[in-house]
Design an enzyme around this catalytic site. Structure first.
Site, PDB file in Angstrom:
ATOM      1  N   ASP A  99     -11.914  19.170  19.227  1.00  0.00           N
ATOM      2  CA  ASP A  99     -11.359  19.117  17.886  1.00  0.00           C
ATOM      3  C   ASP A  99      -9.884  18.759  18.011  1.00  0.00           C
ATOM      4  O   ASP A  99      -9.143  19.431  18.740  1.00  0.00           O
ATOM      5  CB  ASP A  99     -11.505  20.464  17.187  1.00  0.00           C
ATOM      6  CG  ASP A  99     -12.940  20.987  17.232  1.00  0.00           C
ATOM      7  OD1 ASP A  99     -13.864  20.155  17.152  1.00  0.00           O
ATOM      8  OD2 ASP A  99     -13.129  22.211  17.352  1.00  0.00           O
TER       9      ASP A  99
ATOM     10  N   ASP B 203     -22.267  25.172   8.228  1.00  0.00           N
ATOM     11  CA  ASP B 203     -21.154  25.993   8.691  1.00  0.00           C
ATOM     12  C   ASP B 203     -21.300  27.380   8.084  1.00  0.00           C
ATOM     13  O   ASP B 203     -21.394  27.512   6.851  1.00  0.00           O
ATOM     14  CB  ASP B 203     -19.819  25.378   8.284  1.00  0.00           C
ATOM     15  CG  ASP B 203     -19.498  24.105   9.057  1.00  0.00           C
ATOM     16  OD1 ASP B 203     -20.298  23.741   9.945  1.00  0.00           O
ATOM     17  OD2 ASP B 203     -18.461  23.489   8.771  1.00  0.00           O
TER      18      ASP B 203
END
Length: 238
Positions: free
Chosen positions: A129, A8
């Site tokens: 998500d 990330d």
């Protein structure tokens, strides 16, 4: 089942967030390309990248770090974060990204997903998500009334390569993945489902694999913290 080590990217560094909150970032490596090489050297088959700044900005922000990773590695890489138009999709695929992940636009502009999946077969994934089953967008900052399962089913015949399902409340918390919710989603669609969020041990990976319906799993913090050894995990998954 494929294990995807996660990198990330925030401000050019490899970080992990706690439940998606940008002000709760832990920097694990200031050289993401070196981190990517280490994952490749351990034997991974894929890499999973997220441009965190890009997810909030709505456009690529950590492009230099992504390109450095692509130059440093040879395994296929999937990328999400800030990819919200066809031009950006084409740009990343032309630079060597194997698969782009469309998240926010899957809710806001589903026609783009259909068009992109048709234009670039096997190179477009949908990132779903969710908190409590409801989809969140824009770097998880905005919750919608769209249910994760309904969104997945809406792309059933679009030619989407995979669905990356993240349980936001599990992400970065080292509390284990939501195996049941992920398996339920996988059974509700014929699109391959990749689990994300909370994968923190070999037992978690085995539990996901043993559902028989989950095609992959993403792990980040556990690999950086040493709770999960990548080489051992890959060997166990066979």
């Amino acid at each position: 089942m494929i294990l995807y080590p996660a990198i990330d990217l925030k401000d050019g560094a490899a970080v992990r967030l706690l439940r998606g909150e940008m002000d709760k970032a832990t920097v694990f490596n200031t050289d993401p390309a070196a981190q990517a090489r280490a994952f490749q050297d351990a034997g991974c088959q894929w890499l999973h990248l997220v441009d965190l700044n890009g997810a909030f900005a709505g456009e690529p922000v950590n492009g230099a770090a992504v390109e450095a990773i692509l130059e440093a590695t040879s395994v296929p890489t999937q990328l999400g974060g800030g990819i919200r138009d066809l031009e950006t999709i084409e740009m990343w695929l032309n630079k060597g990204i194997a698969r782009v992940i469309l998240g926010t636009v899957a809710v806001e502009d589903p026609d783009l997903v259909w068009h992109a999946a048709a234009s670039f077969p096997d190179q477009v994934a949908v990132g779903i998500d969710a908190r409590n089953g409801r989809v969140a967008t824009k770097g998880w900052a905005e919750e919608t009334d769209v249910m994760a399962t309904d969104l997945a089913k809406s792309f059933e015949d679009a030619g989407v390569a995979a669905i990356i399902y993240t349980d936001i409340d599990r992400d970065g918390a080292m509390g284990g993945p939501n195996v049941q919710a992920t398996a339920d989603l996988a059974r509700a669609t014929s699109i391959p489902v990749i689990a994300s969020g909370g994968v923190s041990s070999l037992a978690d990976l085995v539990a996901l694999r043993d559902t028989g319906v989950i095609s992959g799993a993403i792990s980040g913090r556990a690999l950086y913290d040493g709770a999960l050894d990548l080489a051992d995990a890959l060997a166990a998954l066979g």
